[in-house]
Scaffold this active site. Structure first.
Site, PDB file in Angstrom:
ATOM      1  N   ASP A 265      45.453  32.082  34.305  1.00 21.19           N
ATOM      2  CA  ASP A 265      44.158  31.423  34.195  1.00 21.19           C
ATOM      3  C   ASP A 265      43.117  32.494  33.844  1.00 21.19           C
ATOM      4  OD1 ASP A 265      42.095  29.603  34.131  1.00 21.19           O
ATOM      5  OD2 ASP A 265      42.692  28.587  35.954  1.00 21.19           O
TER       6      ASP A 265
HETATM    7  C1  BGC Z   1      40.298  26.831  34.156  1.00 20.48           C
HETATM    8  C2  BGC Z   1      41.490  26.441  33.321  1.00 20.48           C
HETATM    9  C3  BGC Z   1      41.121  26.434  31.861  1.00 20.48           C
HETATM   10  C4  BGC Z   1      40.573  27.808  31.488  1.00 20.48           C
HETATM   11  C5  BGC Z   1      40.203  27.917  30.029  1.00 20.48           C
HETATM   12  C6  BGC Z   1      39.641  28.094  33.654  1.00 20.48           C
HETATM   13  O1  BGC Z   1      38.443  28.349  34.313  1.00 20.48           O
HETATM   14  O2  BGC Z   1      40.698  26.974  35.499  1.00 20.48           O
HETATM   15  O3  BGC Z   1      41.975  25.192  33.715  1.00 20.48           O
HETATM   16  O4  BGC Z   1      42.222  26.103  31.083  1.00 20.48           O
HETATM   17  O5  BGC Z   1      39.431  28.066  32.263  1.00 20.48           O
HETATM   18  O6  BGC Z   1      39.133  27.130  29.730  1.00 20.48           O
END
Ligand code: BGC
Length: 758
Positions: free
Chosen positions: A285
């Site tokens: 993540d």
């Molecule tokens: C989220 C993810 C997401 C990523 C990219 C993160 O803050 O937890 O679910 O895919 O950002 O946008």
């Protein structure tokens, strides 16, 4: 300059040597990846593991620190996220394939419930109990995204959520592993197609694992999940997604049982790769590799890179920690050349499988957008209507007569295009979205449909996302404005034949970093509700939110309540179809609906411990609140009425590995054609461990005309009875007696039993 030219020539020569083989269509993506790997430098390999954000398409966001073009040219980027403009995608891709490492970039984005056309938010889609609809919706989302050059989505989110204070409950399928697994399978197939079909778009199962169990529902906080709960509940949807062929998995932000998910070897290797047989790639993540240091887990950034690599995180989203440290770790022999290749291989294989080496560019442009939208909107309208859950309909207030003339739409969600699209709808254009006011006007062009907002919807503490990816938070209304607006709404109500009250939460209240401590209607909505009801006008309460809200008062005083989630582009038309009876609601709750936040966590598949509720001397565990939820899991009303009867089991006694078939007869005893979701629940009465009081093990959504009957059958095989036992530390299939219930919710009473013998 000179260096660049020499480097380009060398790269071209390199490309010439492997390109013919890479182009061999008989070779598998893995074989092509291996061949390419054998020609790549360590720098180029590390570049493939580096994913960078490019927010330049979003208003108000800072430009990347280093010009992306330069980094691409230097082969330092394997993937970019957040670019959705085909022109920019093609410009960056051109540099990647003709300069740099000559390896196409994988453009990723959060295509969560639509791209141009928004479908209902995932928890709403789960409320349809219609995996085939979810498959179709995600296949449209994939088609639109691919058109723009986005070839990878960070979806589906498969986190089980049993705490609605957590804002990201919006992105998953609710509380249940069986429903969650069905929605997982369907979404992966929608995004990617069937395994074996040509791949155009890659899915990501996220967030691995246990993110939905954040303590107190506070986003990003640690999760503590015992092994049996992890295996039996939290991991089941992921297993289904892996079996459906998902190409990637995202490691979660938080600590799981004290070890950050992004540095968790047990989770990412022993469970994900060895047990679940996942063979795609893991992306962290955002900034989660760098954050291993923040967790108090890694001693510094280099150690963070080392531990994430050892755990098997293939791609570093956004932190740049791999780019800065991996080469040195390889040089020092801490990460072997083989281990590095193992990290890069599945990324390259996915790029080959997606056809990016053969056809790296986006083919879309603005002119084709509208053409695609028309047919996609029709599907979005059906999907939004299928998601709504009718919670109450006293005296048959709904459906409303089409002859109704003066309709008041009141509430902060009655005419908000942005909110109807729901969270994570960054690429949709709010101007395309049909609000409730617009939908009712479309349905009844001759009616007098008027709108009043009534009250303001505001977060006390806006998050860092508010204003960046959504509208800027509005300043708080002063007392005069608040009073005038409330008054205007009441006078409109008094001047109408019916009030459609659109209350709930804004889309950004149901998002990442959007936890709540309470489930009350935010702001002065409860007051507005009570004042409108006091006018004596017929009131239909439409709820917009993805978490269940405290509607205990409404459940006693408002005749009709419908939970609409956020339905996407066609919300207003779909809601009008339901309000005026062109479609009968048939959605069912994918979560147990608490009376208030004090009941959390509450879920139907709990164990029966000492003193069952309902025992005569213990009517409630709380002395101030009933134990039972306001609405049970699987519940939802219809304009028809269904009779589910005659439960027959194919056998009363079976051997452990054998299946038993359960059949029920479903009859539409109502006056309108409608859908019903028939549900099957199971309970194991004894074994190596206590099992939940009942667990969903089958469901089917069927359509019946008035008077029509149909037999619906469910096969309960060994898979449905296998569970992870904390007593045996493994998958267990017990000989035991089993209860079976069939019906229209988790409180179904139609019952039989069967025995399983060794
Ligand atoms: C989220 C993810 C997401 C990523 C990219 C993160 O803050 O937890 O679910 O895919 O950002 O946008």
């Amino acid at each position: 300059m000179k260096y660049q030219t020499i480097r380009s020539l060398l790269a071209a020569a390199l490309l010439a040597s492997w390109l013919p083989l890479c182009g061999q269509t008989s070779a598998t993506p893995e074989q092509r990846a291996n061949l390419l790997l054998s020609k790549m430098s360590v720098d180029e390999k590390v570049g493939q593991l580096n994913q960078v954000f490019d927010f330049s398409g979003l208003p108000g966001m800072p430009a990347p620190a280093q010009k992306l073009e330069d980094q691409v040219r230097q082969g330092q980027i394997g993937s970019i996220l957040f670019v959705t403009d085909p022109k920019r995608i093609n410009a960056l891709q051109k540099i990647a394939v003709s300069e740099g490492a000559h390896i196409p970039i994988l453009f990723g984005f959060d295509v969560i419930h639509g791209f141009d056309t928004e479908f209902p938010v995932p928890v709403g889609m789960a409320a349809s109990w219609d995996p085939e609809m979810a498959r179709k919706a995600q296949s449209v989302a994939a088609e639109e995204a691919v058109h723009a050059g986005v070839r990878w989505t960070f979806a589906p989110m498969l986190d089980i959520a049993r705490d609605p204070r957590w804002g990201r409950i919006s992105e998953g399928a609710g509380e249940d592993p069986y429903l969650g697994a069905a929605m997982a399978r369907a979404q992966v197939k929608g995004f990617q197609g069937e395994p074996g079909q040509p791949l155009r778009f890659a899915a990501t199962l996220k967030h691995f694992a246990g993110y939905g169990a954040a303590e107190g529902g506070r986003d990003y906080d640690a999760s503590y999940i015992p092994e049996e709960l992890l295996q039996n509940v939290y991991l089941r949807p992921f297993q289904a997604g892996v079996e459906a062929g998902a190409k990637s998995v995202m490691s979660a932000y938080m600590d799981l049982n004290d070890v950050p998910a992004t540095g968790n070897t047990h989770l990412l290797r022993e469970i994900l790769r060895d047990q679940m047989k996942f063979n795609g790639f893991v992306v962290s993540d955002a900034n989660a590799v760098g954050d291993l240091y923040t967790h108090g887990f890694s001693s510094d950034a280099k150690d963070a890179a080392f531990r994430a690599a050892v755990a098997g995180v293939n791609m570093d989203m956004g932190s740049g920690t791999y780019l800065k440290n991996l080469k040195q770790l390889v040089t020092e022999g801490k990460v072997s050349a083989t281990a590095l290749d193992d990290l890069v291989r599945p990324i390259l294989a996915t790029k080959f499988a997606l056809g990016l080496f053969d056809s790296p560019y986006a083919d879309g442009d603005e002119s084709t957008h509208a053409v695609m939208l028309a047919k996609h909107r029709d599907l979005a309208r059906v999907a939004a209507a299928r998601s709504a859950v009718l919670l109450r309909n006293e005296g048959g207030v709904l459906p409303l007569a089409k002859t109704t003339r003066r309709i008041a739409v009141i509430g902060p969600l009655g005419d908000s295009q942005y909110d109807m699209n729901g969270p994570w709808s960054l690429t949709a254009k709010p101007a395309d979205t049909v609000t409730i006011v617009a939908g009712i006007r479309n349905k009844l062009p001759g009616a007098d449909v008027r709108f009043a907002q009534g009250v303001q919807l505001r977060k006390q503490f806006p998050s860092m996302f508010d204003g960046l990816i959504g509208p800027k938070p509005e300043a708080e209304w002063d007392a005069d404005k608040a009073e005038a607006t409330m008054k205007e709404a009441l006078s409109l109500a008094n001047d109408s034949d019916v009030v459609v009250l659109a209350l709930g939460e804004s889309a950004l209240m149901d998002f990442e970093y959007a936890s709540r401590s309470s489930l009350a209607l935010p702001g002065r909505q409860q007051e507005l509700l009570e004042k409108i009801v006091a006018t004596g006008k017929p009131v239909v309460l439409l709820l917009f939110s993805t978490r269940p809200l405290d509607v205990t008062w409404a459940s006693q005083h408002v005749s009709a309540i419908m939970d609409c989630y956020f339905g996407g582009t066609e919300t207003g038309n779909a809601v009008a179809d339901l309000l005026f009876g062109d479609v009968s609601p048939a959605g069912k709750l994918p979560v147990t609906w608490p009376r208030n936040a004090g009941q959390i966590p509450i879920y139907y598949a709990h164990n029966l411990s000492h003193k069952p509720y309902g025992a005569p001397d213990f009517t409630s565990r709380y002395w101030d609140l009933p134990t039972e939820p306001l609405y049970p899991f699987g519940f939802g009303l219809s304009y028809a009425s269904f009779e589910i009867s005659n439960l027959r089991l194919s056998k009363k006694e079976i051997h452990t590995k054998d299946p038993v078939t359960a059949v029920v007869t479903v009859k539409n005893a109502g006056k309108v054609k409608a859908d019903e979701v028939v549900q099957l629940y199971l309970h194991q009465k004894s074994g190596s461990a206590s099992r939940p009081v009942r667990e969903l093990k089958g469901f089917q959504r069927i359509t019946l005309a008035p008077g029509e009957s149909r037999d619906v059958s469910f096969v309960v095989g060994a898979a449905e009875r296998t569970y992870w036992s904390s007593a045996t530390h493994g998958w267990t299939l017990d000989a035991s007696e089993f209860d079976v219930w069939a019906g229209d919710s988790s409180t179904a009473s139609l019952h039989d039993t069967f025995s399983v013998v060794q």
